[in-house]
Enzyme design. Structure first.
Site, PDB file in Angstrom:
ATOM      1  N   HIS A  63       0.867  -1.186   0.000  1.00  0.00           N
ATOM      2  CA  HIS A  63       0.000   0.000   0.000  1.00  0.00           C
ATOM      3  C   HIS A  63       0.901   1.233   0.000  1.00  0.00           C
ATOM      4  O   HIS A  63       1.566   1.507   0.994  1.00  0.00           O
ATOM      5  CB  HIS A  63      -0.909  -0.004   1.233  1.00  0.00           C
ATOM      6  N   ASN A  95      -6.485   0.736  -3.080  1.00  0.00           N
ATOM      7  CA  ASN A  95      -7.345   1.405  -2.076  1.00  0.00           C
ATOM      8  C   ASN A  95      -6.767   2.734  -1.607  1.00  0.00           C
ATOM      9  O   ASN A  95      -6.603   2.998  -0.425  1.00  0.00           O
ATOM     10  CB  ASN A  95      -7.626   0.479  -0.878  1.00  0.00           C
ATOM     11  N   HIS A 180      -8.924 -10.339  -1.428  1.00  0.00           N
ATOM     12  CA  HIS A 180      -8.809 -10.212   0.035  1.00  0.00           C
ATOM     13  C   HIS A 180      -9.994 -11.018   0.572  1.00  0.00           C
ATOM     14  O   HIS A 180     -11.131 -10.556   0.532  1.00  0.00           O
ATOM     15  CB  HIS A 180      -8.902  -8.715   0.367  1.00  0.00           C
ATOM     16  N   HIS A 233      -2.661 -12.365   1.230  1.00  0.00           N
ATOM     17  CA  HIS A 233      -2.360 -12.462   2.663  1.00  0.00           C
ATOM     18  C   HIS A 233      -3.135 -13.563   3.405  1.00  0.00           C
ATOM     19  O   HIS A 233      -3.939 -13.294   4.296  1.00  0.00           O
ATOM     20  CB  HIS A 233      -2.567 -11.123   3.367  1.00  0.00           C
ATOM     21  N   ASP A 310       2.238  -7.065   2.487  1.00  0.00           N
ATOM     22  CA  ASP A 310       1.046  -6.292   2.867  1.00  0.00           C
ATOM     23  C   ASP A 310       1.469  -5.026   3.625  1.00  0.00           C
ATOM     24  O   ASP A 310       0.864  -4.651   4.634  1.00  0.00           O
ATOM     25  CB  ASP A 310       0.068  -7.139   3.701  1.00  0.00           C
ATOM     26  N   HIS A 314       0.602   3.412   8.475  1.00  0.00           N
ATOM     27  CA  HIS A 314      -0.366   4.298   9.127  1.00  0.00           C
ATOM     28  C   HIS A 314       0.400   5.286   9.977  1.00  0.00           C
ATOM     29  O   HIS A 314       1.421   4.947  10.589  1.00  0.00           O
ATOM     30  CB  HIS A 314      -1.325   3.503  10.025  1.00  0.00           C
TER      31      HIS A 314
HETATM   32 ZN    ZN Z   1      -6.203  -7.074   2.281  1.00  0.00          ZN
END
Ligand code: ZN
Length: 431
Positions: A63, A95, A180, A233, A310, A314
């Site tokens: 991400h 996302n 997912h 994942h 993954d 944050h």
């Molecule tokens: Zn995921």
């Protein structure tokens, strides 16, 4: 410009090579692999004894947060983190804000990645508009713009009909659908693995079956459509069993990945060393030891195709709240190689060749990417590994903009010596 990597142990499963060789890079390609290659005007990079020269590592689950959440990570900081972790390429999840469901966003990501000039970035497009699970995105236009796979990651594709159509369409385009896996009704508003630890701590549970039910559904749809399907994942032993059974009956179109935290940690980390540590809150959750052991078995016996991090940055403020309210996920790009070497290779569970398969050969194969090999003519993407280097993970020193890792202070054996992308040394450890 030429670069000669002199005297390392080349481990390249795709080319069937494992031994002491020199690697000559000419421009952005591998020109030759052989013994005692002459420097012939090339810059010489002497390998230290014991170093491993591997095809560039590829993380297919990252991400990068840009566009829209640049306070967590940017494409520049995320790819800096990638190369420091030994990854020459990453595939980034859609996302973002807005969701990557449009060629304009794919182009923006590719432009920012080119400007950063570090790791290669392969965008993954959303299966559905806004990842809302309703209307399919324009997969063909997204593939033409540069998407290498499709997923609504962060969420499952809840509708079996949409999943079927996405598999049919992506199958025609020759790209995989990545899911997912999580049944929304079973997951509910759970925050931790459903088991003894969650009960003791009073946390709402997510059972392993919430994942495996959707893995089973997806495998049935992959069987029906024949399209390439990849499980994100994976965390539950029931999911591994489903994938193993699919492979045993000859389904070569089903592949799966496991993240390091799911083969290293268990839900015990919710109590020890810190209770309710939000840095061990991830989705899927850390599960019990039987699940962790199943992941280790799958990694050793070949059921697991890929290790992917993954990487989910944050901001510290977002994680500095009570467990229930904290976002899911941890950063993973810079801790992956030390965890793989320390917990898998040095622990005697797998050999170096299998580690390279899981981190480079197979990610390239599953996503049909260039790379994953150092054969002559291949892209000059190389990861130089120092398998015996002592590494202490320091959250504060991570290149990632976010520091949310449960591995702060861990002492591990095995690190990255250098990362080369397109013939350029983009990272060198100062160890
Ligand atoms: Zn995921």
């Amino acid at each position: 410009m030429k670069l000669l990597l002199k005297g390392g142990r080349v481990v390249d499963p795709a080319a069937g090579r494992d031994g002491e060789f020199d690697v000559l890079i000419d421009g952005d390609r591998v020109a030759a692999v052989g013994k005692g290659l002459p420097a012939d005007g090339a810059d010489v990079f002497e390998m230290t004894r014991g170093w491993i020269v591997a095809p560039g590592l590829i993380d297919i689950h990252v991400h990068l947060r840009e566009p829209g959440q640049e306070h967590k990570e940017t494409i520049a900081t995320g790819t800096a983190s990638a190369v420091a972790g030994g990854f020459t390429a990453v595939a980034c999840m859609p996302n973002t804000d807005p969701v990557n469901d449009h060629p304009g966003i794919t182009e923006l990501i590719l432009n920012r990645a080119a400007a950063a000039g570090l790791a290669r970035v392969y965008p993954i497009g959303a299966v559905s508009i806004g990842s809302k699970g309703e209307q399919m995105s324009e997969l063909a236009a997204q593939k033409a713009a540069g998407c290498v796979a499709f997923t609504d990651d962060g969420r499952p594709v809840a509708s079996a009909l949409l999943m079927r159509r996405a598999l049919e369409y992506a199958g025609m385009l020759g790209v995989p659908i990545v899911d997912h896996c999580e049944d929304p009704s079973l997951k509910g508003d759970g925050v931790a693995h459903e088991g003894l630890v969650a009960s003791r701590l009073g946390l709402r549970g997510i059972p392993g079956a919430a994942e495996s039910i959707m893995v089973e559904r997806d495998i049935a749809l992959a069987e029906m459509t024949g399209a390439a399907y990849h499980v994100c994942h994976m965390s539950a032993r029931q999911s591994l069993r489903a994938v193993r059974a699919a492979k045993a009956r000859g389904m070569t179109n089903v592949t799966c990945e496991v993240a390091p935290h799911h083969f290293v940690l268990t839900d015990e980390s919710l109590e020890q060393p810190i209770r309710y540590d939000t840095n061990v809150k991830m989705n899927p959750p850390l599960r019990e030891s039987a699940d962790r052991d199943a992941m280790l078995e799958g990694i050793a016996d070949g059921t697991v195709d890929v290790i992917a991090t993954d990487h989910a940055p944050h901001h510290a403020d977002e994680k500095l709240v009570e467990f229930d309210r904290a976002p899911f996920g941890i950063v993973g790009l810079e801790t992956c190689v030390p965890l793989v070497f320390d917990r898998l290779v040095h622990a005697g569970r797998i050999g170096v060749r299998r580690a390279v398969e899981l981190l480079s050969t197979n990610p390239a194969r599953v996503f049909r990417l260039a790379g994953g090999t150092l054969a002559e003519g291949a892209p000059a993407d190389v990861t130089v590994l120092a398998p015996d280097a002592p590494v202490t993970i320091r959250a504060a020193a991570l290149r990632s903009k976010s520091k949310n890792t449960p591995f702060d202070g861990w002492q591990l054996r095995g690190g990255v010596a250098a990362t080369i992308v397109g013939g350029r040394i983009v990272y060198r450890s100062d160890r």
